[in-house]
Design an enzyme around this catalytic site. Structure first.
Site, PDB file in Angstrom:
ATOM      1  N   HIS A  43     -47.421 -36.593 -77.533  1.00  0.00           N
ATOM      2  CA  HIS A  43     -47.538 -35.977 -76.217  1.00  0.00           C
ATOM      3  C   HIS A  43     -46.191 -35.389 -75.810  1.00  0.00           C
ATOM      4  O   HIS A  43     -45.142 -35.951 -76.131  1.00  0.00           O
ATOM      5  CB  HIS A  43     -47.958 -37.002 -75.158  1.00  0.00           C
ATOM      6  CG  HIS A  43     -49.220 -37.728 -75.480  1.00  0.00           C
ATOM      7  ND1 HIS A  43     -49.267 -38.787 -76.369  1.00  0.00           N
ATOM      8  CD2 HIS A  43     -50.496 -37.572 -75.026  1.00  0.00           C
ATOM      9  CE1 HIS A  43     -50.505 -39.238 -76.444  1.00  0.00           C
ATOM     10  NE2 HIS A  43     -51.269 -38.526 -75.647  1.00  0.00           N
ATOM     11  N   SER A  98     -53.145 -34.084 -72.826  1.00  0.00           N
ATOM     12  CA  SER A  98     -53.074 -33.773 -74.255  1.00  0.00           C
ATOM     13  C   SER A  98     -54.059 -32.675 -74.598  1.00  0.00           C
ATOM     14  O   SER A  98     -54.507 -31.929 -73.735  1.00  0.00           O
ATOM     15  CB  SER A  98     -53.405 -35.038 -75.073  1.00  0.00           C
ATOM     16  OG  SER A  98     -54.764 -35.412 -74.868  1.00  0.00           O
TER      17      SER A  98
END
Length: 325
Positions: A87, A235
């Site tokens: 991430h 994400s």
């Protein structure tokens, strides 16, 4: 960049058993959904720290491994699963975040199923719902960051070769209107019906990508809802863009693990003090709800079995459909 990807592929193929080196489908396992790989036959795991260019996933509920194996009851389809993703809020650049996707594309995957845990912005999409994403909003991409930002990476994947034996240089300005495969969404909904998932438990919607790691404020949630987003997460969309750029078909499955807190009104400190001054009964103060990552993981674990069965049936149905063509 292309040399780094080729090096990663070379290392992977030197370690992974020969019969698992050519996956057809990639799977990205989101928060609490790592058990999606438990159904793999001939499962072989490879730690990220053994692959040059791969980062480490430091988020609870994510491992740092690739899992190779076969999925499908009748037709055994070779797949590769990411047990943990990267991430941008961990400090990785968007280029590092999508490096595994580009690596899988160069290994020959034709399609990718990307899963995530998401917060619902839509009152009609309750916790526990599975959302097949048909469009997305990428706030970081609109304002500052995009995995295709920077020098144009020459991509020559097996998926692109199938589209055109001699493809031109990849586009500088990649269209996104077709980023989410309609054919794969169709397979997903047929598969859901076949395995008995209630029709109102699987819906279609728009995913909004934000960088995190903070959850949305009520005002931010209200803004995203008004912008047309149904679910929100931290994400997925960089991976979608990179896969689409490589000619790989994309299906995103979002598991709704919580509602974004969007109250109709805010508790008023002024009203309480005014009541004190006037000697009247003050309004009741109700603390705001708070979302936690523990809640996200728990809900993911509740529906993990359904997600496993759904992904497996999608892959089985895809293989069967190709045999009939």
């Amino acid at each position: 960049m292309i040399t780094d990807i080729e090096n990663a592929v070379k290392v992977i193929k030197s370690i992974v058993p020969e019969n698992l080196r050519h996956p057809v489908i990639g799977i990205v396992c989101g928060s609490g959904l790592g058990t999606l790989a438990d159904d793999l036959d001939q499962r072989f795991e490879l730690e990220y720290n053994r692959i040059p260019g791969f980062a480490e996933s430091g988020v609870s509920g994510h491992k740092s491994k690739l899992a190779f194996g076969f999925l499908g009851k009748e037709t055994k389809v070779p797949v590769v699963c990411m047990l943990g993703r990267f991430h941008m809020y961990e400090g990785w650049s968007s280029t590092q975040v999508v490096f595994p996707i580009r690596t899988m594309a160069h290994m020959g995957i034709e399609s990718i199923i990307i899963t995530n845990a998401a917060g619902s912005l839509n009152p009609q999409i309750p916790t526990g719902s599975i959302v097949t994403i048909h469009d997305h909003i990428a706030f970081p991409g609109l304002s500052s960051d995009n995995p295709l930002k920077g020098p144009l990476v020459p991509i020559q994947t097996e998926a692109l070769k199938r589209l055109n034996p001699q493809p031109p240089q990849p586009p500088r300005f990649l269209p996104q209107s077709d980023a989410h495969s309609f054919d794969l969404r169709l397979l997903a909904h047929r598969a859901a019906h076949k395995i008995g998932i209630a029709r109102d438990a699987i819906v279609e919607g728009v995913y909004c990508w934000v960088t995190g790691p903070t959850y949305e404020t009520p005002a931010e949630g209200r803004l995203l809802r008004q912008a047309g987003a149904d679910v929100v997460g931290m994400s997925t969309i960089p991976e979608v863009i990179a896969a689409h750029h490589a000619g790989v078909k994309v299906l995103v499955l979002s598991l709704v693990t919580n509602f974004v807190v969007i109250p109709d009104t805010y508790p008023s400190a002024k009203a309480i003090v005014d009541a004190e001054i006037n000697g009247t009964a003050p309004p009741v103060y109700k603390p705001s709800e708070i979302v936690s990552h523990v809640e996200v993981l728990e809900e993911g674990q509740k529906r993990a079995q359904d997600m496993r069965r759904l992904v497996s049936e999608i892959i089985e149905s895809r293989a069967t459909a190709e045999k009939l063509v």
